[in-house]
Design a protein around this motif. Sequence first.
Motif, PDB file in Angstrom:
ATOM      1  N   THR B  57     -18.454  11.830 -16.216  1.00  0.00           N
ATOM      2  CA  THR B  57     -17.303  12.600 -16.674  1.00  0.00           C
ATOM      3  C   THR B  57     -16.050  12.210 -15.891  1.00  0.00           C
ATOM      4  N   LEU B  58     -16.227  12.131 -14.584  1.00  0.00           N
ATOM      5  CA  LEU B  58     -15.104  11.759 -13.726  1.00  0.00           C
ATOM      6  C   LEU B  58     -14.568  10.378 -14.103  1.00  0.00           C
ATOM      7  N   MET B  59     -15.477   9.443 -14.338  1.00  0.00           N
ATOM      8  CA  MET B  59     -15.046   8.077 -14.676  1.00  0.00           C
ATOM      9  C   MET B  59     -14.371   8.040 -16.044  1.00  0.00           C
ATOM     10  N   ARG B  60     -14.883   8.829 -16.953  1.00  0.00           N
ATOM     11  CA  ARG B  60     -14.280   8.875 -18.290  1.00  0.00           C
ATOM     12  C   ARG B  60     -12.881   9.473 -18.218  1.00  0.00           C
ATOM     13  N   GLU B  61     -12.753  10.561 -17.454  1.00  0.00           N
ATOM     14  CA  GLU B  61     -11.453  11.212 -17.344  1.00  0.00           C
ATOM     15  C   GLU B  61     -10.437  10.329 -16.628  1.00  0.00           C
ATOM     16  N   ALA B  62     -10.915   9.469 -15.760  1.00  0.00           N
ATOM     17  CA  ALA B  62     -10.000   8.541 -15.086  1.00  0.00           C
ATOM     18  C   ALA B  62      -9.582   7.407 -16.012  1.00  0.00           C
ATOM     19  N   GLY B  63     -10.307   7.256 -17.118  1.00  0.00           N
ATOM     20  CA  GLY B  63      -9.970   6.196 -18.062  1.00  0.00           C
ATOM     21  C   GLY B  63     -10.832   4.953 -17.926  1.00  0.00           C
ATOM     22  N   VAL B  64     -11.828   5.024 -17.062  1.00  0.00           N
ATOM     23  CA  VAL B  64     -12.637   3.839 -16.769  1.00  0.00           C
ATOM     24  C   VAL B  64     -13.733   3.636 -17.814  1.00  0.00           C
ATOM     25  N   LEU B  65     -14.252   4.736 -18.343  1.00  0.00           N
ATOM     26  CA  LEU B  65     -15.352   4.635 -19.300  1.00  0.00           C
ATOM     27  C   LEU B  65     -14.993   5.267 -20.639  1.00  0.00           C
ATOM     28  N   ASN B  66     -15.647   4.755 -21.652  1.00  0.00           N
ATOM     29  CA  ASN B  66     -15.638   5.405 -22.966  1.00  0.00           C
ATOM     30  C   ASN B  66     -17.041   5.865 -23.251  1.00  0.00           C
ATOM     31  N   CYS B  67     -17.163   6.832 -24.162  1.00  0.00           N
ATOM     32  CA  CYS B  67     -18.509   7.204 -24.553  1.00  0.00           C
ATOM     33  C   CYS B  67     -18.564   7.538 -26.023  1.00  0.00           C
ATOM     34  N   GLU B  68     -19.755   7.460 -26.527  1.00  0.00           N
ATOM     35  CA  GLU B  68     -19.958   7.628 -27.966  1.00  0.00           C
ATOM     36  C   GLU B  68     -21.324   8.245 -28.169  1.00  0.00           C
ATOM     37  N   LYS B  69     -21.364   9.250 -28.979  1.00  0.00           N
ATOM     38  CA  LYS B  69     -22.637   9.927 -29.212  1.00  0.00           C
ATOM     39  C   LYS B  69     -23.306   9.324 -30.444  1.00  0.00           C
TER      40      LYS B  69
END
Lengths: 103, 103
Positions: B57-69
């Motif tokens: 979550t932290l990495m996604r919020e920083a913009g480093v990761l994307n995610c897809e369900k």
Amino acid sequence: MPKASAKTSERRAAVIKALGHPSRLLIAETLMKGEMCVCDLKDLVGADMSTVSKHLTLMREAGVLNCEKRGLNIYYSLACDCLGDFLRCVDKLACGGKKTTCC
Amino acid sequence: MPKASAKTSERRAAVIKALGHPSRLLIAETLMKGEMCVCDLKDLVGADMSTVSKHLTLMREAGVLNCEKRGLNIYYSLACDCLGDFLRCVDKLACGGKKTTCC
DNA sequence: CATCTATTTGGCTTTTTAACCAAATAATGG
DNA sequence: CCATTATTTGGTTAAAAAGCCAAATAGATG
């Protein structure tokens, strides 16, 4: 690209952590233009001298900075000229925008 | 290279901080090979699922990761392909060796 | 040698981060 | 609709990081 053993991962993380603080990042960005002494960096950061000194020590121990004493002053400089590439990547990511959820 | 305002410095630092933890760095390095779901990343990191989830979550919020369900799983992937350059710089610095003092 | 200036160290307090567990949510399959 | 699987959230506790102040150190200079 070396494989990520636990040890190298730790070491790399220490380098990254050394740059992952607003004051320290500002210091690194500023030093791209050339070396500076602690008192000038103190003015730049606007924190207590001892605080700045501790940031600098941490960065030096991580391998990010070098320092050299001349006269009464200690001049800090970047240990590597690759910081530009580093920051280019960071900026690409930083502009990606904060996604609060994935779906 | 954009000038370092307080705001951008904060934002950049958040990105860097998101990579400056051994588990998170390992996750990022691993995702260079392709997306993975949380449970696989949990095995990789060897921590509690909730801990891994919070890192992601932290990495996604920083913009480093994307995610897809997809189905029951959530697949995480790198938001940017520049991580190689980033790590090349980190490795140069990490190999510099820890200097305990400057003089 | 006494003193001044620049910097680091030590000690302490506050804030932030990390980790785990338990409970909540969400999509799937029977 | 109930049970199952995957993931996130909330809460708590422990550990790490950041900041400031005061004191120590190290050269330079009179």
